[in-house]
Motif scaffolding. Structure first.
Motif, PDB file in Angstrom:
ATOM      1  N   LYS A   1     110.708 -35.622  -5.290  1.00 27.58           N
ATOM      2  CA  LYS A   1     110.011 -36.080  -6.494  1.00 27.58           C
ATOM      3  C   LYS A   1     109.638 -37.553  -6.390  1.00 27.58           C
ATOM      4  O   LYS A   1     108.562 -37.959  -6.840  1.00 27.58           O
ATOM      5  N   LEU A   2     110.506 -38.346  -5.793  1.00 25.09           N
ATOM      6  CA  LEU A   2     110.211 -39.756  -5.598  1.00 25.09           C
ATOM      7  C   LEU A   2     109.025 -39.932  -4.658  1.00 25.09           C
ATOM      8  O   LEU A   2     108.163 -40.783  -4.884  1.00 25.09           O
ATOM      9  N   HIS A   3     108.944 -39.111  -3.621  1.00 25.22           N
ATOM     10  CA  HIS A   3     107.819 -39.170  -2.686  1.00 25.22           C
ATOM     11  C   HIS A   3     106.503 -38.854  -3.408  1.00 25.22           C
ATOM     12  O   HIS A   3     105.496 -39.532  -3.195  1.00 25.22           O
ATOM     13  N   LEU A   4     106.499 -37.845  -4.260  1.00 22.01           N
ATOM     14  CA  LEU A   4     105.298 -37.497  -5.022  1.00 22.01           C
ATOM     15  C   LEU A   4     104.915 -38.640  -5.973  1.00 22.01           C
ATOM     16  O   LEU A   4     103.731 -38.955  -6.147  1.00 22.01           O
ATOM     17  N   PHE A   5     105.908 -39.245  -6.581  1.00 21.79           N
ATOM     18  CA  PHE A   5     105.656 -40.353  -7.487  1.00 21.79           C
ATOM     19  C   PHE A   5     105.019 -41.541  -6.743  1.00 21.79           C
ATOM     20  O   PHE A   5     104.097 -42.170  -7.244  1.00 21.79           O
TER      21      PHE A   5
ATOM     22  N   ARG B   1     120.144 -34.818  -4.087  1.00 22.06           N
ATOM     23  CA  ARG B   1     119.474 -35.930  -3.409  1.00 22.06           C
ATOM     24  C   ARG B   1     118.159 -35.462  -2.772  1.00 22.06           C
ATOM     25  O   ARG B   1     117.151 -36.156  -2.816  1.00 22.06           O
ATOM     26  N   LYS B   2     118.153 -34.257  -2.217  1.00 19.11           N
ATOM     27  CA  LYS B   2     116.950 -33.707  -1.598  1.00 19.11           C
ATOM     28  C   LYS B   2     115.847 -33.502  -2.647  1.00 19.11           C
ATOM     29  O   LYS B   2     114.691 -33.837  -2.408  1.00 19.11           O
TER      30      LYS B   2
END
Length: 73
Positions: free
Chosen positions: A64-68, A58-59
Protein backbone atom coordinates in the motif's frame (compact mmCIF):
# COMPACT_ATOMS: atom_id res chain seq x y z
CA UNK A 1 -31.56 -16.08 4.74
CA UNK A 2 -27.84 -16.17 5.28
CA UNK A 3 -25.98 -19.33 4.41
CA UNK A 4 -22.55 -19.90 5.86
CA UNK A 5 -19.90 -21.54 3.74
CA UNK A 6 -18.73 -24.53 5.75
CA UNK A 7 -15.07 -25.38 5.32
CA UNK A 8 -13.47 -28.72 5.91
CA UNK A 9 -12.74 -29.40 9.56
CA UNK A 10 -9.19 -29.07 10.77
CA UNK A 11 -7.43 -28.55 14.04
CA UNK A 12 -4.38 -26.73 15.28
CA UNK A 13 -2.34 -27.70 18.30
CA UNK A 14 -0.79 -24.68 20.04
CA UNK A 15 2.50 -25.73 21.58
CA UNK A 16 6.21 -24.92 21.63
CA UNK A 17 7.15 -28.60 21.56
CA UNK A 18 8.43 -30.22 18.37
CA UNK A 19 6.55 -33.47 18.90
CA UNK A 20 4.19 -34.96 16.33
CA UNK A 21 0.53 -33.92 16.65
CA UNK A 22 -2.00 -36.58 17.60
CA UNK A 23 -4.30 -37.95 14.89
CA UNK A 24 -8.03 -37.35 15.25
CA UNK A 25 -10.83 -39.07 13.32
CA UNK A 26 -14.51 -38.25 12.82
CA UNK A 27 -16.57 -41.12 11.47
CA UNK A 28 -13.42 -42.78 10.16
CA UNK A 29 -12.14 -39.67 8.32
CA UNK A 30 -8.82 -38.21 9.42
CA UNK A 31 -8.94 -34.53 10.43
CA UNK A 32 -6.00 -32.59 8.93
CA UNK A 33 -3.59 -30.55 11.04
CA UNK A 34 -2.92 -26.88 10.26
CA UNK A 35 0.13 -24.89 11.36
CA UNK A 36 -1.45 -21.45 11.06
CA UNK A 37 -4.96 -20.03 10.94
CA UNK A 38 -6.52 -16.62 10.48
CA UNK A 39 -8.95 -15.72 13.26
CA UNK A 40 -10.63 -12.29 13.33
CA UNK A 41 -7.91 -10.94 11.04
CA UNK A 42 -5.12 -12.14 13.29
CA UNK A 43 -2.76 -14.78 11.95
CA UNK A 44 -2.18 -17.39 14.66
CA UNK A 45 0.77 -19.75 14.33
CA UNK A 46 1.04 -23.07 16.19
CA UNK A 47 3.69 -21.70 18.56
CA UNK A 48 1.59 -18.57 19.29
CA UNK A 49 4.38 -16.23 18.18
CA UNK A 50 3.84 -12.87 16.49
CA UNK A 51 6.32 -13.48 13.63
CA UNK A 52 3.94 -14.73 10.88
CA UNK A 53 1.29 -12.12 11.67
CA UNK A 54 3.80 -9.26 11.67
CA UNK A 55 5.36 -10.50 8.42
CA UNK A 56 2.01 -10.60 6.58
CA UNK A 57 0.96 -7.21 8.00
CA UNK A 58 4.28 -5.66 6.98
CA UNK A 59 3.90 -7.11 3.47
CA UNK A 60 0.41 -5.58 3.09
CA UNK A 61 1.61 -2.23 4.42
CA UNK A 62 4.60 -2.14 2.06
CA UNK A 63 2.41 -2.80 -0.99
CA UNK A 64 0.00 0.00 0.00
CA UNK A 65 2.88 2.35 0.73
CA UNK A 66 4.35 1.61 -2.71
CA UNK A 67 1.02 2.48 -4.38
CA UNK A 68 0.80 5.67 -2.33
CA UNK A 69 4.31 6.71 -3.45
CA UNK A 70 3.32 6.16 -7.10
CA UNK A 71 0.34 8.49 -6.68
CA UNK A 72 2.40 11.25 -5.03
CA UNK A 73 5.19 11.33 -7.63
Amino acid sequence: QVYLKIKKPFYILFTLRKEISPVFHIEGAKIPVETKIKYFGLLLYKSLTWGPHLKSTRKKLNSKLHLFCLIIT
